[in-house]
Design a protein around this motif. Sequence first.
Motif, PDB file in Angstrom:
ATOM      1  N   THR A 291      -7.355   3.359   2.250  1.00 13.72           N
ATOM      2  CA  THR A 291      -6.334   2.977   1.281  1.00 13.72           C
ATOM      3  C   THR A 291      -6.940   2.688  -0.082  1.00 13.72           C
ATOM      4  N   PHE A 292      -8.121   2.047  -0.123  1.00 19.62           N
ATOM      5  CA  PHE A 292      -8.762   1.764  -1.409  1.00 19.62           C
ATOM      6  C   PHE A 292      -9.313   3.030  -2.057  1.00 19.62           C
ATOM      7  N   SER A 293     -10.033   3.846  -1.295  1.00 23.26           N
ATOM      8  CA  SER A 293     -10.652   5.028  -1.888  1.00 23.26           C
ATOM      9  C   SER A 293      -9.609   6.034  -2.356  1.00 23.26           C
ATOM     10  N   MET A 294      -8.558   6.229  -1.581  1.00 29.99           N
ATOM     11  CA  MET A 294      -7.554   7.210  -1.969  1.00 29.99           C
ATOM     12  C   MET A 294      -6.679   6.716  -3.123  1.00 29.99           C
ATOM     13  N   MET A 295      -6.381   5.419  -3.176  1.00 33.28           N
ATOM     14  CA  MET A 295      -5.551   4.923  -4.277  1.00 33.28           C
ATOM     15  C   MET A 295      -6.331   4.904  -5.582  1.00 33.28           C
ATOM     16  N   SER A 296      -7.615   4.546  -5.543  1.00 35.31           N
ATOM     17  CA  SER A 296      -8.419   4.564  -6.770  1.00 35.31           C
ATOM     18  C   SER A 296      -8.533   5.983  -7.304  1.00 35.31           C
ATOM     19  N   THR A 297      -8.594   6.961  -6.414  1.00 42.27           N
ATOM     20  CA  THR A 297      -8.651   8.359  -6.833  1.00 42.27           C
ATOM     21  C   THR A 297      -7.357   8.785  -7.499  1.00 42.27           C
ATOM     22  N   VAL A 298      -6.209   8.375  -6.931  1.00 45.41           N
ATOM     23  CA  VAL A 298      -4.917   8.705  -7.527  1.00 45.41           C
ATOM     24  C   VAL A 298      -4.816   8.144  -8.942  1.00 45.41           C
ATOM     25  N   VAL A 299      -5.214   6.883  -9.121  1.00 41.99           N
ATOM     26  CA  VAL A 299      -5.148   6.261 -10.441  1.00 41.99           C
ATOM     27  C   VAL A 299      -6.044   7.018 -11.430  1.00 41.99           C
ATOM     28  N   PHE A 300      -7.225   7.432 -10.979  1.00 39.05           N
ATOM     29  CA  PHE A 300      -8.163   8.148 -11.841  1.00 39.05           C
ATOM     30  C   PHE A 300      -7.585   9.482 -12.298  1.00 39.05           C
ATOM     31  N   VAL A 301      -7.114  10.300 -11.365  1.00 33.14           N
ATOM     32  CA  VAL A 301      -6.626  11.634 -11.739  1.00 33.14           C
ATOM     33  C   VAL A 301      -5.301  11.539 -12.492  1.00 33.14           C
ATOM     34  N   LEU A 302      -4.500  10.518 -12.191  1.00 38.83           N
ATOM     35  CA  LEU A 302      -3.248  10.362 -12.919  1.00 38.83           C
ATOM     36  C   LEU A 302      -3.508   9.957 -14.374  1.00 38.83           C
TER      37      LEU A 302
END
Length: 482
Positions: A291-302
């Motif tokens: 949940t942490f790794s995938m959400m941080s990635t979403v915020v980065f690419v967004l």
Amino acid sequence: MATDTTTTGTHTPLGTPTKLSTRDKLVLFVLCAAQFMVALDFSVLNVALPTLGADLGMSQSGLQWAVTAFALPSGGFLLLFGRIGDLYGRRRLFLTGLALFGAASLLATFAWDPASFLTGRALQGLGAATIVPTGMSLLTTTFPEGPARDRALGISGTLLSLGFTVGMVAGGVLTDAFGWRSTMALLTLFAVLVLPLAPALLPESRTPDRPRLDVPGAFTVTGGLLALIYALSTAADHGFARPDVITTLIAGVLLLTTFAYVESRTTHPLVSLPMLRRRTVAWGNLGGLVTFSMMSTVVFVLTLYLQEILHLSSFETGLVFGVQGILSAVAGVYAPKVIGRIGARRTLIASLTGQAAFTATLLTLTTHTWSVWVATAAVSLASMCHLGAIISYGLTVTSGVPDEEQGLATGLVTSTQQVGITIGIPLLGVLATTSGDLMSGVHTVVGIDAAIALGAAVLVAVGLRSRRAGSGTVETEPLGAR
């Protein structure tokens, strides 16, 4: 739960599960304010980096160290300091960490050259590595398992998620208005406000006996985490082909493998291998890592999408994440109630599934400006599910763990958080930055991201099959037991 934890000082027992006493609220305020302060530090400096570099004369490659200097000690020393708190006093170590964090933030505020600034950032990281596991274990030993702890962890998890988002927005506003030093001054102010309240409110707790510290285990796990975090942080900016990235990745794997061997042989291990074999600890931490790794990635690419494709300003981008933060706070209020009804296990599975589903919605993004509404809604709803996963995985991992091992359990929880935040962007985010077509790269990343979150939900559902579910209750038998 075991009750042989040594506690000194006076602490009013919790009243009814749904109502906290005034003292309990003050204890919760102190612990959550400290956690919020650390979460803020993860993101408040990001927008200020170009201004900071120009002011202090730091090169583009040197700016990476403004982030890495904090990430290395804050992630590498979590397990060690969590265990030291178990053995020698969590309150004592928590107060030491607060004082160190405040002094380090003051040094970073008035830094006169790159060396003094990076020293301040590294000391902030050490303070954070002390505050986070001891603060979490003080919370879990102060509030008994059940609705009271569910509510406390719900508030803590909300502020953890909100702190990261607020940091992104506040960093831009403060830097534009007062300069980059104001971001570090804000952290100093938090420490100054919290530190005087903590000594009178927080109860001391430690294990009743004091076994010797596992020095070989401490050396290998700390060295392994430091090497791993350095490699992944550097890879996020420079890729995996650099010799230092390859070398430290190999060193990290070897040291962590050695750590597992050492722990199986020592009388007083830093990490109890039977604890790692608990279903709740193993599968709960997997859910937390994803949940942490995938959400941080979403915020980065967004962020890339909003600024590079839709050409939104930093302020407009901050508004998108501001909506995300507000809805995350709402989720933090209701998540403990959901856990009370369906249990931590089901909440974790549902939250990971929801995070995957709303992340997949980002596959509909286009280059048209109306997509900003889709992006805002999708990331906000995904973050609500993410917040539910944060709270439920923390409860899953710490449920049924004796008080004398709470520092170790919460150290594992917070290590998972730090490693999760660290690995997501270099593993997936680089697919967007290195893609010839950024729009295509964004779609690729969010598709893989959603698939991983959904896969984790399935694995956690299978791994945490339980005979009984209650208010925050999940199965605690070893992995091999049936």
